[in-house]
Design a protein around this motif. Sequence first.
Motif, short mmCIF file in Angstrom:
data_model
loop_
_atom_site.label_atom_id
_atom_site.label_comp_id
_atom_site.label_asym_id
_atom_site.label_seq_id
_atom_site.Cartn_x
_atom_site.Cartn_y
_atom_site.Cartn_z
N SER A 56 -83.04 10.07 -8.02
CA SER A 56 -82.40 9.45 -6.86
C SER A 56 -80.89 9.67 -6.90
N ALA B 208 -75.41 6.88 -3.55
CA ALA B 208 -74.52 7.41 -2.51
C ALA B 208 -73.07 6.96 -2.71
N ASN C 141 -81.74 20.33 -3.33
CA ASN C 141 -80.56 19.53 -2.99
C ASN C 141 -80.07 19.90 -1.60
N GLU D 158 -78.04 14.99 -1.33
CA GLU D 158 -79.29 14.25 -1.45
C GLU D 158 -80.36 15.11 -2.13
#
Length: 564
Positions: free
Chosen positions: A6, A9, A28, A41
């Motif tokens: 994960s 952010a 990615n 991400e």
Amino acid sequence: MQKLISVIADKCTGCGACVRSCPAPEANAFRTLEDGRRIVEVNDDKCIVCGKCLHACPHDARDFDDDTDKFFKDINKKRVVLIVSPAIRTAFPETWTEVLKWLKQEGVFAIYDMSLGGDICSWANLRAIEQNKMKYAVSSHCPSIVNYVTTYKQELISDVSPVYGPAACMAVYIRTYLKVNYSIAVLNSCIATRTDLGESNLIEYNVTFKRLEEELIRRKVNFGKKNPDAPATYNFDEEEGTLGATVIRPSGLRDNLWAREPEVNISSCAGDHAYDCVDEFASTPKHVHPVLLDCLSCGMGCAVGPGMDRDTNSFTIQDVLHQQELDARSRRKTGIMNGPDKQFKKFDDIFNVKSFMREVKKNGSGSVKILAEDLNTAYLKMGMVDEKERKTNCGACGCRTCAEMAEKLYLGLNVPENCIKYAQSASGGGSSSVTAKVGEMTEIAEKVSAYANHLLADIENIYASLYNIDDANRQSQSRSSVVKDILSKIVGFCSSCESIDSDNLPILVSTLEKLQVAIDSLNVLIDDSAANSTTIREAMKEVADATTALNVMVSEMIEPAVHS
């Protein structure tokens, strides 16, 4: 693929270190947040869970999930058995036996040595080779390597060894041959273990050394100072493995097979190079393939995987692995004069090799095929026109090469703003064409193309009129006036248009001005010598060539923005 890695952010700066370290080309993707920040991400469907991004990220913006919390909640509710990787000796070099004793006290019902699973894995691979069940194979004991093949190199799926890895082989042994029907957990350094079992549910918990260490700290467990004279042994609930303990290190599977069958052609690779080896394996004719390619994703093998801290000195780790191998060799038993391996003979008597095999299946539809014209469009979006620019390979975008960046840009995994060439173009003054509105660029493309096509049509008519010089004099004068008027409109239009890239605008205006000069020359020639048709044709050729160049140049300038 399961969501195991994960992104945090708030910590991600979009630096691209994760992209550079990742061997999976589509795992990615850059995304721009509402506040204008760009982050990277994870595409779970394309992630191979190698965990390289975890250690590459300088901002601690990547994390991983395992089953440690669930494991500790459940061990007091039901019976759970634990398979322990021999890498526990590198994760807890001074206290590993105390850690296992503590886990038993906390409620783990039984603890098994994964080294035995390594022995079974080696035996099953050797028997599969001997029984001709695989001729040219990529080993399957590293889940991330298998994930890479099933996701990106699907043409190799039939060439992946069908044998489970050591953890799964041990789980099959516990479930099928020991008849233990309790929940099974694995303690190791790999976060991809949960992907190792295909559609089976043999292993319920994947516990990593890092999360276990965090749990020990949270509970303030202190094992005290290690007694150097205390024996570094632990009484597992089933027999210990022998050379299977070395499968976790680079070339470990190869060395295990060579210890029994030294004539077998086996190659090995580990770390970042392993994925290059798989790519090369896919592109090499099968008749030169090794019988087995022993691949591990991590540079030091499973001894230092992504699911553990990497503060330990590499030479210390090598020493631990060496001592572990010496210990494993001391437990191995063979016949007289180093005859047949007694352990493998026992396996032949009690095991069916098919028990330890699985079907390797595709993950998704594989990689997208990118055409040359698609790459060219991506290059132009970055502002790269010639081959020299396209080999800048500065790495600022997070990719290793400009070609890789172009591929990611085409796939929507990166953005032009990350390209240094794009940034240089955008900061050169004026407005950048790639940042103009798509609607404006479409309008420009249509108008300029229409003017250029109109001009070419007029030139063809002028050529036709040259067959009658007298008539051509009158018609050419009239048409050249029309052409000149059109060119004046183009110059006026382009000079006032703010959406064209400031770097390209002078070139465009200069080209148009050259056309005007060519038309003026044509008028002079018509006035001075109507009879000299050869001279007129040369002037017309200049006009036609310049017009064609205009059309091509405008198309190359506008097309990337139109399709963005």
